[in-house]
Design an enzyme around this catalytic site. Structure first.
Site, PDB file in Angstrom:
ATOM      1  N   LYS A  35       8.007  43.713  -4.027  1.00 28.20           N
ATOM      2  CA  LYS A  35       8.281  44.151  -2.642  1.00 28.20           C
ATOM      3  C   LYS A  35       9.780  44.224  -2.366  1.00 28.20           C
ATOM      4  O   LYS A  35      10.276  45.211  -1.839  1.00 28.20           O
ATOM      5  CB  LYS A  35       7.652  43.197  -1.622  1.00 28.20           C
ATOM      6  CG  LYS A  35       6.199  43.433  -1.351  1.00 28.20           C
ATOM      7  CD  LYS A  35       5.731  42.659  -0.136  1.00 28.20           C
ATOM      8  CE  LYS A  35       6.117  41.200  -0.172  1.00 28.20           C
ATOM      9  NZ  LYS A  35       5.358  40.379  -1.129  1.00 28.20           N
TER      10      LYS A  35
ATOM     11  N   THR B 218      12.228  44.391  -4.517  1.00 23.70           N
ATOM     12  CA  THR B 218      12.789  45.433  -5.380  1.00 23.70           C
ATOM     13  C   THR B 218      12.564  46.799  -4.739  1.00 23.70           C
ATOM     14  O   THR B 218      13.480  47.634  -4.672  1.00 23.70           O
ATOM     15  CB  THR B 218      12.107  45.364  -6.764  1.00 23.70           C
ATOM     16  OG1 THR B 218      12.240  44.026  -7.278  1.00 23.70           O
ATOM     17  CG2 THR B 218      12.708  46.349  -7.741  1.00 23.70           C
TER      18      THR B 218
ATOM     19  N   ARG C  42      14.866  38.855   3.925  1.00 22.01           N
ATOM     20  CA  ARG C  42      14.941  37.400   4.124  1.00 22.01           C
ATOM     21  C   ARG C  42      15.970  36.772   3.184  1.00 22.01           C
ATOM     22  O   ARG C  42      16.265  37.318   2.131  1.00 22.01           O
ATOM     23  CB  ARG C  42      13.596  36.750   3.796  1.00 22.01           C
ATOM     24  CG  ARG C  42      12.563  36.913   4.854  1.00 22.01           C
ATOM     25  CD  ARG C  42      11.211  36.454   4.360  1.00 22.01           C
ATOM     26  NE  ARG C  42      10.735  37.330   3.319  1.00 22.01           N
ATOM     27  CZ  ARG C  42       9.655  37.104   2.588  1.00 22.01           C
ATOM     28  NH1 ARG C  42       8.959  36.012   2.748  1.00 22.01           N
ATOM     29  NH2 ARG C  42       9.272  37.971   1.659  1.00 22.01           N
TER      30      ARG C  42
ATOM     31  N   LYS D 146      10.706  30.692  -9.096  1.00 23.69           N
ATOM     32  CA  LYS D 146      11.040  32.073  -8.790  1.00 23.69           C
ATOM     33  C   LYS D 146      12.286  32.580  -9.508  1.00 23.69           C
ATOM     34  O   LYS D 146      12.330  33.713  -9.958  1.00 23.69           O
ATOM     35  CB  LYS D 146      11.234  32.215  -7.275  1.00 23.69           C
ATOM     36  CG  LYS D 146      10.268  33.252  -6.687  1.00 23.69           C
ATOM     37  CD  LYS D 146      10.418  33.352  -5.198  1.00 23.69           C
ATOM     38  CE  LYS D 146      10.543  34.797  -4.781  1.00 23.69           C
ATOM     39  NZ  LYS D 146       9.355  35.589  -4.667  1.00 23.69           N
TER      40      LYS D 146
ATOM     41  N   ALA E 164       5.742  32.431   4.704  1.00 25.25           N
ATOM     42  CA  ALA E 164       4.818  33.505   5.072  1.00 25.25           C
ATOM     43  C   ALA E 164       3.413  32.987   5.352  1.00 25.25           C
ATOM     44  O   ALA E 164       2.556  33.745   5.758  1.00 25.25           O
ATOM     45  CB  ALA E 164       4.774  34.561   3.969  1.00 25.25           C
TER      46      ALA E 164
ATOM     47  N   PHE F  40       4.088  38.179   1.311  1.00 27.60           N
ATOM     48  CA  PHE F  40       2.686  38.270   0.868  1.00 27.60           C
ATOM     49  C   PHE F  40       2.143  39.700   0.967  1.00 27.60           C
ATOM     50  O   PHE F  40       2.892  40.662   1.080  1.00 27.60           O
ATOM     51  CB  PHE F  40       1.793  37.298   1.647  1.00 27.60           C
ATOM     52  CG  PHE F  40       2.092  35.833   1.403  1.00 27.60           C
ATOM     53  CD1 PHE F  40       2.903  35.430   0.362  1.00 27.60           C
ATOM     54  CD2 PHE F  40       1.548  34.855   2.216  1.00 27.60           C
ATOM     55  CE1 PHE F  40       3.152  34.073   0.130  1.00 27.60           C
ATOM     56  CE2 PHE F  40       1.790  33.499   2.010  1.00 27.60           C
ATOM     57  CZ  PHE F  40       2.596  33.123   0.971  1.00 27.60           C
TER      58      PHE F  40
ATOM     59  N   PHE G  15       5.913  49.791 -14.022  1.00 26.80           N
ATOM     60  CA  PHE G  15       6.292  48.847 -15.073  1.00 26.80           C
ATOM     61  C   PHE G  15       6.276  49.580 -16.414  1.00 26.80           C
ATOM     62  O   PHE G  15       5.529  50.544 -16.583  1.00 26.80           O
ATOM     63  CB  PHE G  15       5.313  47.658 -15.116  1.00 26.80           C
ATOM     64  CG  PHE G  15       5.660  46.593 -14.123  1.00 26.80           C
ATOM     65  CD1 PHE G  15       5.479  46.809 -12.769  1.00 26.80           C
ATOM     66  CD2 PHE G  15       6.215  45.391 -14.535  1.00 26.80           C
ATOM     67  CE1 PHE G  15       5.829  45.833 -11.832  1.00 26.80           C
ATOM     68  CE2 PHE G  15       6.565  44.406 -13.610  1.00 26.80           C
ATOM     69  CZ  PHE G  15       6.372  44.629 -12.255  1.00 26.80           C
TER      70      PHE G  15
ATOM     71  N   TRP H  80      13.170  49.923 -10.080  1.00 28.20           N
ATOM     72  CA  TRP H  80      13.566  48.770 -10.888  1.00 28.20           C
ATOM     73  C   TRP H  80      14.321  49.264 -12.118  1.00 28.20           C
ATOM     74  O   TRP H  80      15.398  48.772 -12.434  1.00 28.20           O
ATOM     75  CB  TRP H  80      12.323  47.964 -11.273  1.00 28.20           C
ATOM     76  CG  TRP H  80      12.618  46.697 -12.013  1.00 28.20           C
ATOM     77  CD1 TRP H  80      12.923  45.477 -11.475  1.00 28.20           C
ATOM     78  CD2 TRP H  80      12.646  46.525 -13.442  1.00 28.20           C
ATOM     79  NE1 TRP H  80      13.131  44.562 -12.468  1.00 28.20           N
ATOM     80  CE2 TRP H  80      12.967  45.169 -13.683  1.00 28.20           C
ATOM     81  CE3 TRP H  80      12.424  47.374 -14.525  1.00 28.20           C
ATOM     82  CZ2 TRP H  80      13.075  44.643 -14.976  1.00 28.20           C
ATOM     83  CZ3 TRP H  80      12.521  46.859 -15.806  1.00 28.20           C
ATOM     84  CH2 TRP H  80      12.841  45.508 -16.018  1.00 28.20           C
TER      85      TRP H  80
HETATM   86  P1  ADP Z   1       8.210  40.316  -4.472  1.00 32.32           P
HETATM   87  O1  ADP Z   1       9.226  40.667  -3.443  1.00 32.32           O
HETATM   88  O2  ADP Z   1       6.928  41.095  -4.321  1.00 32.32           O
HETATM   89  O3  ADP Z   1       8.006  38.859  -4.682  1.00 32.32           O
HETATM   90  P2  ADP Z   1      10.279  41.016  -6.338  1.00 32.32           P
HETATM   91  O4  ADP Z   1      10.794  42.329  -5.895  1.00 32.32           O
HETATM   92  O5  ADP Z   1      11.066  39.799  -5.991  1.00 32.32           O
HETATM   93  O6  ADP Z   1       8.769  40.836  -5.881  1.00 32.32           O
HETATM   94  O7  ADP Z   1      10.066  41.092  -7.913  1.00 32.32           O
HETATM   95  C1  ADP Z   1       9.532  39.995  -8.629  1.00 32.32           C
HETATM   96  C2  ADP Z   1      10.034  40.028 -10.064  1.00 32.32           C
HETATM   97  O8  ADP Z   1       9.481  41.148 -10.743  1.00 32.32           O
HETATM   98  C3  ADP Z   1      11.555  40.179 -10.181  1.00 32.32           C
HETATM   99  O9  ADP Z   1      12.007  39.336 -11.204  1.00 32.32           O
HETATM  100  C4  ADP Z   1      11.755  41.627 -10.571  1.00 32.32           C
HETATM  101  O10 ADP Z   1      12.907  41.807 -11.378  1.00 32.32           O
HETATM  102  C5  ADP Z   1      10.500  41.937 -11.328  1.00 32.32           C
HETATM  103  N1  ADP Z   1      10.095  43.361 -11.183  1.00 32.32           N
HETATM  104  C6  ADP Z   1       9.893  44.026 -10.031  1.00 32.32           C
HETATM  105  N2  ADP Z   1       9.552  45.301 -10.268  1.00 32.32           N
HETATM  106  C7  ADP Z   1       9.544  45.446 -11.619  1.00 32.32           C
HETATM  107  C8  ADP Z   1       9.269  46.553 -12.511  1.00 32.32           C
HETATM  108  N3  ADP Z   1       8.928  47.740 -12.024  1.00 32.32           N
HETATM  109  N4  ADP Z   1       9.361  46.326 -13.835  1.00 32.32           N
HETATM  110  C9  ADP Z   1       9.695  45.110 -14.316  1.00 32.32           C
HETATM  111  N5  ADP Z   1       9.955  44.039 -13.547  1.00 32.32           N
HETATM  112  C10 ADP Z   1       9.884  44.200 -12.210  1.00 32.32           C
END
Ligand code: ADP
Length: 558
Positions: free
Chosen positions: A72, A74, A95, A106, A274, A302, A382, A410
């Site tokens: 989210k 990202t 946030r 995390k 959350a 969430f 991904f 990403w």
């Molecule tokens: P959320 O906000 O839903 O918790 P984040 O954006 O913080 O998720 O991403 C969680 C983890 O997943 C981070 O370490 C991020 O680098 C990784 N991530 C997010 N999107 C991808 C992607 N498309 N490919 C690989 N890793 C990803």
């Protein structure tokens, strides 16, 4: 297989600009800018030379997440960068990360890959000290309460009926339950106490829903921290310390300005839990961003059953920040997990599992439509996704009548072309008219509000209230608190209150175990299942790989 650079590697190599340049480009006048080093600044809304909030809000939410996180943050950053690339005046509102989970599981919470906010290490660690200020305000209140009891307890506070705890921004399970005041008559009055994590403090929720300093003081005064021996609520205003608590928060309440890797301005401010809170950045930051930008991209914690619902029914009632579009982040991996695939096998192609799991996404997107807002599915790509899976998912969205785009923000960055298609679809939805409505009216009885959320959003047959919850409902009625919205505390992994029921479960009941009135934040928390307000650390904490190198650079943040 190519080894991708870590989020920290990418962040360290990124070109970061002085924050004054970012501020000037965002239209922030110098008088409103308070520098915290070279790359961070606070923005004082009172000195900001900008019109009233008018920017459109794009809320980034998600399908029911898996333990990995679906991207989210990202997507929020990448989408904003892509909108900026398309020529829109954009601002990000996110946030602030909580330190405890960073050292625990995390590792970082500032987006990932080429869609991050910078300086990622500083934002993830102490940042501008806002969480310290919230911690201090919370603990000042508790020290003042215990001193009041020690000095004669004029308010007749029952030490066994305290509802507020001390807080720390740390995952520290050993502090969940403690006894304070031991050691004799001059050491205070012994009572059972405990610690929550700072983001679980009602003061954090108040901080994030306050419309300004006066409203902050007013809300702090309305916090109920416990009950008297006669079972009457006792508030911060009864103790007369709302002024002191406001004083401790007066700098922290100004939003923090940073930048994305692509140079998009971002306000990163506040960070309530959350589950027992509403899970989005401060209202002041959202509104400040709406004064400066045409489109504000923000995020709620969430999945959409929790984060988006609370955004609409709690935050968007305090001031009109109703979203013009809701982005629902989905991943092929997570859909396969909802289709029954074990966590270890999510990287293998599996079309039947994807087809089974998509029921989860279906319920979320149609829920968003119930608020009168158009959803846009962002398929966060991904490296392990196959073209066949992505194509099938896009076709499914089209057949379902839902807009969707694959986003590779990403891997390629929103500043690159990874999010162009998503941005175009979101921009079109934002400029189309919508007919936002809340899910329920505030004058419904509390039980009915909970039932409406459970049936309309979760797909439950009904709601069961425990005996303590029924008692609490009667107290809420008696104390005149029934007009507040409800803040559901439920597992994020399932629509039901059983984390193991993935997909789109049917034929279940939501069990409300207890209710906690948060009279300062202005909502009633409905607890379903166990909610952890002080997390613990895992067997191998992320802290084990963290360090500082010879030049003072951070090592091991994700
Ligand atoms: P959320 O906000 O839903 O918790 P984040 O954006 O913080 O998720 O991403 C969680 C983890 O997943 C981070 O370490 C991020 O680098 C990784 N991530 C997010 N999107 C991808 C992607 N498309 N490919 C690989 N890793 C990803």
């Amino acid at each position: 297989e190519r080894i991708s650079p870590s989020d920290l590697d990418i962040a360290r190599r990124a070109h970061i600009r002085p924050i004054e340049e970012i501020a000037a480009a965002a239209g922030i006048n110098a008088e409103a800018l308070e520098l915290y080093g070279r790359f961070k600044a606070k923005v004082d809304p009172a000195r900001l030379d900008a019109p009233a909030p008018a920017g459109k809000v794009v809320l980034v939410s998600a399908m029911s997440p898996t333990p990995a996180g679906e991207g989210k943050s990202t997507t929020t950053v990448g989408l904003a960068d892509s909108l900026a690339r398309a020529g829109h005046k954009v601002m990000i509102a996110l946030r602030e990360p909580s330190l405890g989970p960073i050292l625990g599981m995390k590792g970082g919470a500032t987006g990932g890959g080429y869609s991050q906010v910078l300086p990622m290490d500083e934002i993830n660690l102490h940042f501008t000290g806002d969480f310290h200020a919230v911690t201090s305000a919370n603990n000042a209140l508790m020290a003042l309460v215990d001193n009041h009891i020690y000095q004669g307890n004029e308010l007749n506070i029952d030490p066994r009926r305290m509802t507020f705890k001390r807080v720390l921004d740390m995952n520290d399970r050993s502090l969940r339950e403690v006894i304070i005041g031991l050691g004799g008559p001059t050491q205070g009055v012994p009572r059972q106490d405990g610690f929550d994590i700072t983001v679980a403090s009602e003061i954090m929720a108040v901080f994030c829903l306050a419309t300004g300093l006066a409203d902050l003081r007013d809300r702090l005064g309305k916090i109920t921290f416990g009950y008297t021996y006669g079972r009457e609520p006792v508030t911060v205003a009864d103790l007369g310390v709302q002024g002191a608590l406001t004083l401790l928060l007066k700098e922290a309440i100004k939003p923090n300005l940073v930048q994305s890797i692509a140079g998009t301005p971002a306000l990163v401010h506040g960070g309530p839990f959350a589950n027992i809170a509403h899970g989005c950045n401060s209202l002041i930051a959202t509104q400040t961003a709406r004064r400066l930008a045409d489109i504000v991209v923000t995020e709620a914690g969430f999945g959409a059953d929790l984060g988006a619902e609370k955004f609409m029914d709690i935050k968007a009632r305090v001031e009109d920040v109703a979203p013009s579009a809701v982005v629902v982040v989905a991943t092929v991996r997570a859909l396969k997990m909802h289709g029954g695939v074990a966590k270890e096998r999510l990287t293998e192609p599996d079309l039947p599992a994807l087809q089974a799991g998509v029921a989860n996404l279906r319920r979320h997107v149609h829920n968003v439509e119930k608020f009168g807002v158009t959803p846009v599915v962002a398929i966060n790509r991904f490296g392990t996704d196959t073209q066949e899976e992505l194509d099938w998912l896009l076709e499914w969205c089209a057949a379902e009548g839902v807009q969707a785009a694959v986003a590779d923000v990403w891997g390629r960055g929103g500043g690159g072309d990874g999010g162009d298609e998503l941005a175009a679809k979101v921009a079109a939805v934002v400029s189309a008219p919508n007919s936002f409505r809340h899910l329920y009216l505030l004058d419904l009885p509390v039980e009915e509000k909970i039932r409406t959320i459970a049936q309309e959003i979760y797909g439950a047959d009904g709601v069961d209230f425990s005996v303590p919850a029924l008692k609490r409902l009667a107290d809420i009625e008696k104390n005149g608190w029934s007009g507040m919205p409800v803040c559901m505390a439920k597992t994020q992994y399932s629509f039901s209150d059983d984390a193991s029921r993935l997909g789109a479960p049917k034929g279940f009941t939501i069990h409300v175990r207890d209710l906690i009135p948060k009279t300062g934040a202005g909502f009633i928390v409905a607890l379903t299942g166990a909610v952890m307000t002080m997390p613990g650390l895992p067997a191998v904490p992320a802290a084990m790989r963290m360090d500082v190198d010879g030049e003072g650079n951070p090592v091991g943040l994700s």
